[in-house]
Design an enzyme around this catalytic site. Structure first.
Site, PDB file in Angstrom:
ATOM      1  N   TYR A  14       0.812  -1.214   0.000  1.00  0.00           N
ATOM      2  CA  TYR A  14       0.000   0.000   0.000  1.00  0.00           C
ATOM      3  C   TYR A  14       0.847   1.265   0.000  1.00  0.00           C
ATOM      4  O   TYR A  14       0.685   2.127   0.856  1.00  0.00           O
ATOM      5  CB  TYR A  14      -0.953   0.009   1.205  1.00  0.00           C
ATOM      6  CG  TYR A  14      -2.060  -1.011   1.076  1.00  0.00           C
ATOM      7  CD1 TYR A  14      -3.206  -0.714   0.349  1.00  0.00           C
ATOM      8  CD2 TYR A  14      -1.951  -2.271   1.656  1.00  0.00           C
ATOM      9  CE1 TYR A  14      -4.223  -1.659   0.209  1.00  0.00           C
ATOM     10  CE2 TYR A  14      -2.969  -3.211   1.507  1.00  0.00           C
ATOM     11  CZ  TYR A  14      -4.092  -2.893   0.790  1.00  0.00           C
ATOM     12  OH  TYR A  14      -5.101  -3.815   0.650  1.00  0.00           O
ATOM     13  N   TYR A 142     -11.728  -7.213   7.251  1.00  0.00           N
ATOM     14  CA  TYR A 142     -10.625  -7.344   6.294  1.00  0.00           C
ATOM     15  C   TYR A 142     -10.381  -8.830   6.053  1.00  0.00           C
ATOM     16  O   TYR A 142     -10.227  -9.600   6.997  1.00  0.00           O
ATOM     17  CB  TYR A 142      -9.343  -6.678   6.812  1.00  0.00           C
ATOM     18  CG  TYR A 142      -8.208  -6.860   5.833  1.00  0.00           C
ATOM     19  CD1 TYR A 142      -8.146  -6.081   4.672  1.00  0.00           C
ATOM     20  CD2 TYR A 142      -7.236  -7.843   6.017  1.00  0.00           C
ATOM     21  CE1 TYR A 142      -7.140  -6.271   3.735  1.00  0.00           C
ATOM     22  CE2 TYR A 142      -6.226  -8.044   5.087  1.00  0.00           C
ATOM     23  CZ  TYR A 142      -6.185  -7.254   3.952  1.00  0.00           C
ATOM     24  OH  TYR A 142      -5.193  -7.445   3.013  1.00  0.00           O
ATOM     25  N   ASP A 243     -12.965 -16.518   9.463  1.00  0.00           N
ATOM     26  CA  ASP A 243     -11.618 -16.150   9.034  1.00  0.00           C
ATOM     27  C   ASP A 243     -10.777 -15.886  10.287  1.00  0.00           C
ATOM     28  O   ASP A 243     -10.848 -14.819  10.886  1.00  0.00           O
ATOM     29  CB  ASP A 243     -11.694 -14.908   8.140  1.00  0.00           C
ATOM     30  CG  ASP A 243     -10.326 -14.410   7.707  1.00  0.00           C
ATOM     31  OD1 ASP A 243      -9.310 -14.915   8.218  1.00  0.00           O
ATOM     32  OD2 ASP A 243     -10.284 -13.497   6.860  1.00  0.00           O
ATOM     33  N   LYS A 272      -1.321 -16.405   8.697  1.00  0.00           N
ATOM     34  CA  LYS A 272      -0.417 -15.554   9.474  1.00  0.00           C
ATOM     35  C   LYS A 272       0.468 -16.335  10.468  1.00  0.00           C
ATOM     36  O   LYS A 272       1.537 -16.761  10.086  1.00  0.00           O
ATOM     37  CB  LYS A 272      -1.203 -14.433  10.141  1.00  0.00           C
ATOM     38  CG  LYS A 272      -1.655 -13.382   9.109  1.00  0.00           C
ATOM     39  CD  LYS A 272      -2.019 -12.058   9.739  1.00  0.00           C
ATOM     40  CE  LYS A 272      -2.091 -10.947   8.722  1.00  0.00           C
ATOM     41  NZ  LYS A 272      -3.441 -10.611   8.259  1.00  0.00           N
TER      42      LYS A 272
HETATM   43  C1  LIG Z   1      -4.029 -10.651   6.911  1.00  0.00           C
HETATM   44  C2  LIG Z   1      -5.395 -11.202   6.790  1.00  0.00           C
HETATM   45  C3  LIG Z   1      -5.808 -11.843   5.601  1.00  0.00           C
HETATM   46  C4  LIG Z   1      -4.941 -11.927   4.369  1.00  0.00           C
HETATM   47  O1  LIG Z   1      -3.801 -12.697   4.558  1.00  0.00           O
HETATM   48  P1  LIG Z   1      -2.521 -12.527   3.585  1.00  0.00           P
HETATM   49  O2  LIG Z   1      -1.572 -13.571   4.043  1.00  0.00           O
HETATM   50  O3  LIG Z   1      -2.030 -11.121   3.783  1.00  0.00           O
HETATM   51  O4  LIG Z   1      -3.000 -12.745   2.190  1.00  0.00           O
HETATM   52  C5  LIG Z   1      -7.091 -12.356   5.566  1.00  0.00           C
HETATM   53  N1  LIG Z   1      -7.903 -12.285   6.643  1.00  0.00           N
HETATM   54  C6  LIG Z   1      -7.540 -11.696   7.796  1.00  0.00           C
HETATM   55  C7  LIG Z   1      -8.484 -11.677   8.950  1.00  0.00           C
HETATM   56  C8  LIG Z   1      -6.275 -11.126   7.900  1.00  0.00           C
HETATM   57  O5  LIG Z   1      -5.908 -10.522   9.054  1.00  0.00           O
END
Ligand SMILES: *Cc1c(COP(=O)(O)O)cnc(C)c1O
Length: 423
Positions: A14, A142, A243, A272
């Site tokens: 970004y 997100y 997620d 992550k």
């Molecule tokens: C960081 C994140 C993603 C995306 O993961 P990347 O490895 O950056 O593609 C998706 N969902 C959540 C909740 C995140 O914090």
């Protein structure tokens, strides 16, 4: 290090090519400490974006990768399999909610979200309900930067209008308004309930972050909300995708966010911190029912298969990281990080330019009334010897779990000093 080449040729996340803003070259990292090229040392408050649970340069994790390189660094996953992937799948199935039985490995969080959406679409397609193809999410969420993931990110901060012809048109409920420990009231779920009851016939799935809306606003919400979402998804026959990419592996005080609410999703995304921050790896888990129905459909298979799927180095270090975590007093560590953050950040609540201070697990957030100028504030944090990267009105930290009390104090002190100076 030649920073001119960086400026001339490299995109950072970004950022602008013409006005890239300050950039700090890192020479090495150890424990919670980043060492810059000029020798300055910074305590890492970001865990490299939620990833580095055990700190940098951990000897056990280093060794896991070295050992695996001696066997094989990579092998294709079509028609072949290997021990690191088998062990990791077994672990993930064991530690996630019991109904989740099938694991799809991919290389990043965004891709694991794409896969989760594809699973939901194939699930309804296989049941001759192709009209169930939209997703219901929350504003302030997100879920990643690829196109399907982007379509469920907050419409404003995700700049949906830029991509309005291309993004799948999804539905958004108000973000949860009840704080983590607030008493429950049905009014909190009213907007979500209205949307799911009006649109369930066209909804494939609900996709949300559990308990913590991370990159979209650092908002914490009540486990009861998550329970009600599960109940409403069941009532209206809509799949639930959770997620956990930011919340997974202990960050909120439970191993997974959905453990706070004692619920199980139909599909779960992990990423992550999965490898303790060492390598890029993600996973999408689903229930046996979802898996069986997908494979009974026209395609007969799940239509996805990344080249670097289940990379053995990444799986090996993920196994080592999960073992290290589960064999550590991680809950005690997070409880003490939480109490220390609560104690040391609470005085900011009374400052006139602060809107809110909140702490959950190993996450501390100071929300200002005005957005901060990152290009100005970032070097100030570096001058304080801490690495903190705010966005918008949010200055927040989520340190590695191994951080010592005196290191955490330096982090909160750095936060307070810089924030105090900009009022
Ligand atoms: C960081 C994140 C993603 C995306 O993961 P990347 O490895 O950056 O593609 C998706 N969902 C959540 C909740 C995140 O914090």
């Amino acid at each position: 290090m030649n920073l001119d080449i960086d400026r001339q040729h490299i995109w950072h996340p970004y950022t602008s090519i013409t006005e890239p803003g300050p950039i700090f070259p890192v020479a090495s990292a150890e424990g919670v400490m980043l060492t810059l090229d000029d020798g300055r040392q910074l305590i890492d408050g970001m865990s490299s974006w939620w990833c580095m649970l055990h700190g940098y340069n951990d000897s056990t994790l280093n060794q896991a990768i070295i050992d695996q390189t001696q066997k094989m660094s990579h092998v294709m996953f079509g028609g072949l399999t290997h021990e690191p992937a088998i062990k990791l799948a077994e672990k993930l199935v064991n530690i996630t909610p019991a109904p989740l039985q099938h694991v799809f490995f991919s290389d990043s969080g965004s891709v694991s979200v794409e896969v989760s959406i594809k699973m939901a679409l194939q699930y309804w397609h296989a049941q001759n309900k192709p009209e169930k193809k939209r997703l219901l999410s929350h504003s302030c969420g997100y879920h990643g930067d690829t196109f399907a993931a982007m379509s469920v990110c907050d419409p404003i901060t995700g700049m949906h209008h830029l991509f309005s012809d291309l993004l799948m048109p999804q539905l958004f409920a108000e973000p949860p308004q009840c704080r983590f420990d607030e008493e429950w009231d049905e009014k909190y779920i009213a907007d979500f309930k209205e949307k799911i009851s009006a649109h369930h016939h066209e909804l494939a799935a609900v996709i949300i972050e559990p308990i913590v809306q991370a990159a979209g606003g650092m908002r914490f919400y009540s486990p009861k909300y998550l329970q009600r979402v599960r109940e409403l998804c069941d009532e209206f026959n809509v799949l639930l995708i959770i997620d956990e990419i930011a919340t997974n592996f202990g960050r909120t005080g439970e191993l997974f966010g959905c453990h706070h609410a004692d619920i199980s999703p139909d599909i779960m995304c992990l990423g992550k911190a999965l490898t303790g921050g060492y390598m890029t790896l993600a996973a999408t888990l689903c229930t046996d029912k979802v898996g069986q129905i997908i494979c009974s459909g026209e395609a007969g298979v799940l239509m996805h298969g990344p080249t670097f799927m289940a990379n053995p180095l990444a799986c090996a270090v993920a196994n080592a990281s999960i073992d290290l975590l589960l064999n550590s007093p991680w809950q005690k560590r997070i409880t003490s990080i939480q109490s220390q953050l609560t104690e040391e950040l609470s005085e900011c609540k009374n400052w006139p330019h602060i809107a809110d201070v909140r702490v959950l697990g190993a996450i501390g957030v100071i929300e200002l009334k005005q957005a901060v100028d990152m290009n100005v504030i970032q070097p100030q944090f570096v001058d304080q010897g801490v690495w903190i990267r705010p966005f918008g009105k949010l200055v927040y930290i989520m340190p590695p779990f191994i951080i010592k009390p005196e290191e955490l104090s330096r982090l909160t002190q750095g936060m307070k000093t810089v924030i105090n100076s900009i009022k």
